[in-house]
Design an enzyme around this catalytic site. Structure first.
Site, PDB file in Angstrom:
ATOM      1  N   ASP A 131       0.967  -0.969   0.262  1.00  0.00           N
ATOM      2  CA  ASP A 131       0.323  -0.090  -0.409  1.00  0.00           C
ATOM      3  C   ASP A 131       0.512   1.534   0.090  1.00  0.00           C
ATOM      4  O   ASP A 131       2.085   0.810   0.092  1.00  0.00           O
ATOM      5  CB  ASP A 131      -0.747   0.474   1.248  1.00  0.00           C
ATOM      6  CG  ASP A 131      -1.371   1.390   1.450  1.00  0.00           C
ATOM      7  OD1 ASP A 131      -2.036   1.632   0.568  1.00  0.00           O
ATOM      8  OD2 ASP A 131      -1.682   1.425   2.411  1.00  0.00           O
ATOM      9  N   ASP A 145      -0.323   5.301   0.795  1.00  0.00           N
ATOM     10  CA  ASP A 145      -0.051   6.495   1.617  1.00  0.00           C
ATOM     11  C   ASP A 145      -0.798   5.539   3.222  1.00  0.00           C
ATOM     12  O   ASP A 145      -1.608   4.647   3.367  1.00  0.00           O
ATOM     13  CB  ASP A 145      -1.736   6.888   1.738  1.00  0.00           C
ATOM     14  CG  ASP A 145      -1.905   7.706   0.430  1.00  0.00           C
ATOM     15  OD1 ASP A 145      -0.595   8.338   0.250  1.00  0.00           O
ATOM     16  OD2 ASP A 145      -2.678   7.890  -0.351  1.00  0.00           O
TER      17      ASP A 145
HETATM   18  C1  XBP Z   1      -5.571   5.976   1.367  1.00  0.00           C
HETATM   19  C2  XBP Z   1      -6.703   6.971   0.761  1.00  0.00           C
HETATM   20  C3  XBP Z   1      -6.486   7.875  -0.239  1.00  0.00           C
HETATM   21  C4  XBP Z   1      -5.285   9.293  -0.423  1.00  0.00           C
HETATM   22  C5  XBP Z   1      -6.204  10.538  -0.697  1.00  0.00           C
HETATM   23  O1  XBP Z   1      -5.147   4.695   0.339  1.00  0.00           O
HETATM   24  O2  XBP Z   1      -7.454   6.670   0.789  1.00  0.00           O
HETATM   25  O3  XBP Z   1      -7.683   7.781  -1.257  1.00  0.00           O
HETATM   26  O4  XBP Z   1      -5.989   9.508   1.032  1.00  0.00           O
HETATM   27  O5  XBP Z   1      -6.073   9.922  -2.388  1.00  0.00           O
HETATM   28  P1  XBP Z   1      -4.511   3.925   0.285  1.00  0.00           P
HETATM   29  P2  XBP Z   1      -6.544  11.024  -3.720  1.00  0.00           P
HETATM   30  O6  XBP Z   1      -4.480   3.484   1.745  1.00  0.00           O
HETATM   31  O7  XBP Z   1      -5.043   3.000  -0.153  1.00  0.00           O
HETATM   32  O8  XBP Z   1      -3.054   4.872  -0.511  1.00  0.00           O
HETATM   33  O9  XBP Z   1      -6.966  11.711  -2.870  1.00  0.00           O
HETATM   34  O10 XBP Z   1      -5.694  11.052  -4.614  1.00  0.00           O
HETATM   35  O11 XBP Z   1      -8.255  10.214  -3.794  1.00  0.00           O
HETATM   36 MG    MG Z   2      -3.191   2.974   3.291  1.00  0.00          MG
END
Ligand code: XBP
Ligand code: MG
Length: 260
Positions: free
Chosen positions: A10, A12
Site C-alpha cells: 500500500d 498512503d
Molecule cells: C489512502 C487514501 C487516499 C488518499 C487520497 O489510500 O484513501 O484516498 O487519502 O488520495 P491507500 P486521492 O492507503 O490505499 O493508498 O486524493 O488521490 O484519492
Molecule cells: Mg494506506
C-alpha cells in the site's frame, strides 16, 4: 508449500506517512484557494479517512456536513476540479521533498528486489501521487522497481473492496497465496484479504493504530531498523526487531502452513 513470489505494498500510510501533513494539507489549500472556508483538522481528517479516495472523501464531507456551495454549481464537476487542484498541490509538495519514506521500507524493498521478488504498489490514491512519491523517495528509476502500479480509479470500487488487489494480482500473474501484502489500515486489510491474500502485515500509524486488525497475519508499529526496532502488537511471530526478507518468508511460511 506455496513459494513467495511478490510483495504488494500500500502507499498512503504504509510506504510513507502521507495523510496528516501531505493529503490533508493539500485538501485544505485547495479549499482555501477556491474561497471555501472548509478546514479539515488533524482530528476530523482521521474520521474522514474512513472514506477512501479523495473525491469520495470530499463528496462524503459535502453530503454529511452540508457546507455552503457556490450558487448553481454542478457537484461532480466541482468536486473533480477541487480534487485536480489538490492533486497538483500535493504532488508539488512531494517534489519539494516534504515526506520521507517510513523507516525500513526502502531497505526491505531493496532486499526483495535483489532476491528477485516482484514488487507492486496497490493503492486508492491518484496515479500521479504514486509517481511523485516514488520519484521523491527512490528517484526516477524507482518506478522501474515495481512490476505493477495499481492505483486510483483503475477499478470502480476502492478499498475496502478487493478489486484493486485482484487487478494487481492479475497484472502480476501471481496467485494470492504467493504474496505478502503490507498495509496500514483496516480498509486495506479487508481489501487484501478479500482478494485471497492470507499473509497481510499491518504497520500501524497514528491514524490507524486502534482499528480492528484481527484478520492480519502480523501487526507491528513499523518495519523497524537495526538502530530502532519495531514493536509487535499482534500476530503469528515474535517481534522481529526489524522486518527483513527472511522474517517475511518465515511469516509467509507460517500462514501457508495454516497459522492464520
Ligand atoms: C489512502 C487514501 C487516499 C488518499 C487520497 O489510500 O484513501 O484516498 O487519502 O488520495 P491507500 P486521492 O492507503 O490505499 O493508498 O486524493 O488521490 O484519492
Ligand atoms: Mg494506506
Amino acid at each position: 508449500m506455496m513459494h513467495l513470489e511478490a510483495l504488494l505494498l500500500d502507499l498512503d500510510g504504509t510506504l510513507a506517512d502521507t495523510e496528516r501533513e501531505g493529503h490533508r494539507v493539500a485538501f485544505n489549500r485547495a479549499f482555501a484557494e477556491r474561497g471555501l472556508d472548509w478546514c479539515w483538522s488533524v482530528e476530523s481528517y482521521g474520521r474522514l479517512l474512513a472514506v477512501t479516495g479523495g473525491k469520495e472523501r470530499i463528496a462524503h464531507f459535502i453530503a454529511t456536513r452540508q457546507p455552503t456551495l457556490p450558487e448553481g454549481v454542478d457537484l461532480d464537476a466541482f468536486i473533480a476540479e477541487l480534487h485536480r487542484r489538490k492533486t497538483h498541490l500535493y504532488t508539488q509538495a512531494l517534489a519539494q521533498g516534504g515526506i520521507p519514506p517510513r523507516p525500513g521500507v526502502l531497505r526491505l524493498l531493496r532486499e526483495a528486489r535483489s532476491a528477485g521478488l516482484k514488487l507492486a504498489i496497490v493503492t486508492t490514491t491518484t496515479p500521479q501521487n504514486v509517481t511523485a512519491l516514488i520519484e521523491a523517495t527512490l528517484g526516477r528509476e524507482g518506478l522501474d522497481w515495481f512490476a505493477v502500479i495499481a492505483a486510483g480509479d483503475l477499478v470502480p470500487a476502492k478499498k475496502p473492496a478487493p478489486d484493486i488487489y485482484r487487478y494487481a494480482l492479475r497484472r502480476l500473474g501471481v496467485g494470492p497465496g504467493a504474496c505478502v501484502a503490507f498495509e496500514d489500515s483496516a480498509a486495506g486489510l479487508r481489501a487484501a484479504r478479500g482478494a485471497g491474500i492470507g499473509t497481510v502485515v499491518i504497520i500501524v500509524n497514528d491514524y490507524t493504530r486502534d482499528q480492528d486488525f484481527t484478520d492480519a497475519a502480523q501487526v507491528l508499529d513499523g518495519l523497524g531498523e537495526p538502530a530502532a526496532p519495531c514493536r509487535r502488537m499482534a500476530g503469528l511471530l515474535d517481534a522481529p526487531g526489524w522486518v527483513d526478507l527472511e522474517w517475511v518468508r518465515r511469516l509467509h511460511r507460517a500462514v501457508s502452513q495454516g497459522g492464520a
